[in-house]
Design an enzyme around this catalytic site. Structure first.
Site, PDB file in Angstrom:
ATOM      1  CE  LYS A 165      52.457 -40.667 -30.277  1.00  0.00           C
ATOM      2  NZ  LYS A 165      53.627 -40.559 -29.396  1.00  0.00           N
ATOM      3  CG  ASP A 193      54.272 -42.929 -26.948  1.00  0.00           C
ATOM      4  OD1 ASP A 193      53.975 -43.458 -25.861  1.00  0.00           O
ATOM      5  OD2 ASP A 193      54.445 -41.694 -27.083  1.00  0.00           O
ATOM      6  CD  GLU A 218      57.712 -42.346 -25.571  1.00  0.00           C
ATOM      7  OE1 GLU A 218      58.538 -42.500 -26.502  1.00  0.00           O
ATOM      8  OE2 GLU A 218      57.215 -41.248 -25.274  1.00  0.00           O
ATOM      9  CE  LYS A 265      56.117 -35.276 -24.628  1.00  0.00           C
ATOM     10  NZ  LYS A 265      56.197 -36.740 -24.430  1.00  0.00           N
TER      11      LYS A 265
HETATM   12 MG    MG Z   1      55.318 -40.363 -25.377  1.00  0.00          MG
END
Ligand code: MG
Length: 369
Positions: A165, A193, A218, A265
């Site tokens: 991240k 991400d 991302e 998702k």
């Molecule tokens: Mg993601």
């Protein structure tokens, strides 16, 4: 066959370590998950889960999920759970939006459908492939050294795809990207991400300064238009995640060439019924997918792996097993880490059995009148 009863359970899921994302702005220590059980008039039981990663990550929250199920229950009760498209359409008519709540009910219907015909859900979603499903690790934002160390630990556990991240200061992110590219074990692959944390100028500067790094980026920015602006000014593959909510979002992204891959998702898009339609479109149009859960226990993870198991591996990047980040395991069975990859269980339905003694009493029950 008709749905006779819907029971809702609140399940507290503490994380083994506190977790930060979206430029460090969001911190999580525990997840509030909802398990939904449907009972049919002929004795079948199906389970689904909804866990929107707290209240700060998406326009979704645990209390809203349970309130929406109360709103949907009178519509769903009395329907045949094997008619998943009919249930899906009925829910959309009864309550526009609130996809993350519909997802849990939809999953439970697929679980019953599979059990009623003695087949794993992946066989009903197009048929299982013999391939294994790659798992990606999720690396919380930290110093470059700590993130590289975490990736190395995950590599030892068998992970070959990593999702660190990012999304703070550009110079700090350049340092992270360069350190991770340098320290990445040979053969591993990485997705940086940002979970929407950057403005377009920040994302463009970061990606241009690191454009020799072979990596995916991302969801750099908050909105679709901002991400599209980044896409048009950079070269590395971009994955859209949080802003992909329904079929029209994927159509638009494909039309605009806004991304090379999406995060599919299951909870965010409204369940397996809706995710399957998006999956089919992506397979046909060359958009690669991370098919995964928003969060939750092995139940939510296994729902995603059921769809991934029925999807050609060339159309996928990796799934994610959220349950590996949890200090509790409320279920038996399910899709587990087999050393950096997983498989959907070869059992009828979703192949996951929640442990009733862990779930406790339902917080709500809705019955056929
Ligand atoms: Mg993601």
């Amino acid at each position: 066959m008709k749905i006779e009863r819907i029971s809702v359970f609140r399940v507290e899921l503490p994380l083994t370590h506190p977790y930060r994302l979206s430029g460090g702005r969001l911190r999580f220590e525990r997840l509030d998950s909802t398990f939904v059980r449907i009972d049919t008039d002929n004795g079948f039981v199906g389970w689904g889960e909804g866990c929107p990663w707290g209240s700060t990550y998406l326009p979704a929250f645990p209390g809203g999920l349970r309130a929406a199920i109360a709103e949907l229950a009178p519509t769903v009760i009395g329907l045949d759970p094997r008619r998943t498209d009919v249930v899906d359409a009925a829910m959309d008519l009864a309550l526009p939006g609130h996809l993350y709540a519909k997802s849990a009910l939809d999953q439970a219907c697929w679980d019953v459908f599979g059990k009623s015909v003695g087949l794993p859900v992946y066989e009903l979603l197009g048929g299982g492939t013999d391939e294994q499903v790659t798992i990606q690790s999720s690396i919380g934002q930290d110093t470059p050294e700590a993130m590289v160390a975490d990736i190395r630990r995950r590599h030892e556990q068998g992970y070959r795809v990593h999702s660190p991240k990012i999304g703070s200061d550009v110079d700090d992110d350049v340092a992270r990207v360069e350190a991770i590219a340098e320290g990445l074990p040979a053969g591993d692959s990485v997705t940086f991400d940002a979970n929407r944390a950057m403005l377009p100028d920040q994302a463009i500067r970061l990606m241009r300064r690191t454009d020799d790094v072979d990596a995916y980026f991302e969801q750099p920015c908050q909105t679709y238009d901002e991400c599209l602006q980044v896409r048009r000014a950079t070269t590395q593959p971009i994955i859209l995640d949080e802003i992909v909510v329904d079929y029209a979002d994927v159509l638009r992204a494909q039309r605009d060439r806004a991304c090379e891959a999406i995060g599919l998702k299951i909870e965010r898009v409204g369940g397996l019924t809706k995710a399957r339609r998006i999956r089919d479109f992506c397979v046909q149009s060359g958009i690669r997918m991370n098919i995964e859960a928003t969060g939750g226990s092995v139940l939510a993870d296994s729902v995603a792996v059921q769809l991934a198991q029925a999807t050609p591996s060339r159309a996928q990047r990796a799934t994610w097993l959220c349950h590996e980040m949890l200090a509790v395991d409320p279920c038996e069975g399910g899709a587990r880490n087999l050393g950096g990859h997983t498989r959907a269980p070869d059992r009828p339905g979703l192949g996951v059995e929640p442990r009733l003694e862990v779930l406790g009493e339902p917080v709500a029950t809705y019955r056929r009148r």
